[in-house]
Write a protein that holds these residues in place. Sequence first.
Motif, mmCIF file in Angstrom:
data_model
loop_
_atom_site.group_PDB
_atom_site.id
_atom_site.type_symbol
_atom_site.label_atom_id
_atom_site.label_comp_id
_atom_site.label_asym_id
_atom_site.label_seq_id
_atom_site.Cartn_x
_atom_site.Cartn_y
_atom_site.Cartn_z
ATOM 1 N N VAL A 5 0.849 -1.188 0.000
ATOM 2 C CA VAL A 5 0.000 0.000 0.000
ATOM 3 C C VAL A 5 0.888 1.243 0.000
ATOM 4 C CG1 VAL A 5 -1.909 1.181 1.130
ATOM 5 C CG2 VAL A 5 -1.692 -1.298 1.322
ATOM 6 N N ASP A 7 2.285 4.536 0.861
ATOM 7 C CA ASP A 7 2.155 5.452 1.997
ATOM 8 C C ASP A 7 3.119 6.625 1.834
ATOM 9 O OD1 ASP A 7 4.449 3.930 2.382
ATOM 10 O OD2 ASP A 7 4.282 3.930 4.562
ATOM 11 N N LEU A 57 -1.926 7.199 4.586
ATOM 12 C CA LEU A 57 -2.419 6.568 3.372
ATOM 13 C C LEU A 57 -3.564 7.393 2.793
ATOM 14 C CD1 LEU A 57 -2.815 2.871 4.637
ATOM 15 C CD2 LEU A 57 -0.838 3.847 3.460
ATOM 16 N N SER A 61 -7.423 4.164 -0.625
ATOM 17 C CA SER A 61 -6.791 2.852 -0.466
ATOM 18 C C SER A 61 -7.731 1.885 0.257
ATOM 19 C CB SER A 61 -5.483 2.982 0.318
ATOM 20 O OG SER A 61 -4.551 3.775 -0.364
ATOM 21 N N SER A 83 3.323 -1.659 3.970
ATOM 22 C CA SER A 83 3.345 -0.354 3.333
ATOM 23 C C SER A 83 4.554 -0.264 2.409
ATOM 24 C CB SER A 83 3.408 0.750 4.395
ATOM 25 O OG SER A 83 4.607 0.639 5.138
ATOM 26 N N ILE A 100 -1.276 -1.091 -4.336
ATOM 27 C CA ILE A 100 -2.478 -0.273 -4.286
ATOM 28 C C ILE A 100 -2.080 1.122 -3.804
ATOM 29 C CG2 ILE A 100 -4.716 0.058 -3.187
ATOM 30 C CD1 ILE A 100 -4.835 -2.941 -2.771
ATOM 31 N N GLY A 101 -2.444 2.139 -4.555
ATOM 32 C CA GLY A 101 -2.129 3.491 -4.099
ATOM 33 C C GLY A 101 -2.047 4.477 -5.248
ATOM 34 N N ASP A 176 -7.652 9.963 -5.817
ATOM 35 C CA ASP A 176 -8.607 9.022 -5.240
ATOM 36 C C ASP A 176 -9.574 8.436 -6.265
ATOM 37 O OD1 ASP A 176 -7.671 9.180 -2.612
ATOM 38 O OD2 ASP A 176 -8.856 10.970 -2.200
ATOM 39 N N LEU A 179 -7.956 5.791 -8.520
ATOM 40 C CA LEU A 179 -7.632 4.574 -7.783
ATOM 41 C C LEU A 179 -8.884 3.767 -7.474
ATOM 42 C CD1 LEU A 179 -5.869 2.642 -6.200
ATOM 43 C CD2 LEU A 179 -5.849 4.286 -4.298
#
Length: 223
Positions: A5, A7, A57, A61, A83, A100-101, A176, A179
């Motif tokens: 993820v 960060d 984050l 996410s 992360s 993911i991110g 956002d 994603l």
Amino acid sequence: IVFVVGDYYIFGELDETFNVRRLIREFSVNSAQDLSEFVLNRPELMGSYLNLDLTYLPSSSAFALKDLLPIVHTSEKPVRMISMSELDGVDLRSNHILYIGYISGLDKLMEFVFASSSLVLGDTYDELINRKTGEEYTSGAGIPLGRQGNYHDYGLLSTFPGPSGNQFVVVAGARDEGLMHTAYAATDMVHIEALEQFFSASRSDVAPAFEILYEVTGFDRMN
């Protein structure tokens, strides 16, 4: 399978009594080591900042994980979540990697993702450029000031083989909206069937690597 993820590192600014006054995100400071070097190069800042071992984050996410985790857990493979700041070279060699991110949070994966991509980054992480045509894709989700109505964001779905037979899957967005939409598209059967039909009609071989760029309509921080 390792979920990575994206960060972002943040640190504390101290007041005159050495209490933390506020948290700071400095784009050039992405680790405790970066913070040490940042202060060493600016002696006047000595004693002004404190490593709090904190990262944050993007809220999208969580939405992406909601879509992706149930599917990944149907595999018989063990699943681990870390992360980006925790990712190391051993992980890259010995695991399937699912990122993911934000695109800006790719960090150690940035070179892998864009090494054979048809896209390159523009002046900022909100801009992608088609290598062949020069067409620019710029997210309008980054700065909401004065924005009214709909706007565009972009999502990137990319998969390619790793160095030891493992596979990388990247579910990313400029912001956002991109994603969230990409995570939804990668897990929705109607959308997946439409993609299969598209690749079949174009007679494209999609294994073991392909990338898809989504243009996403955003409104009020939703896709």
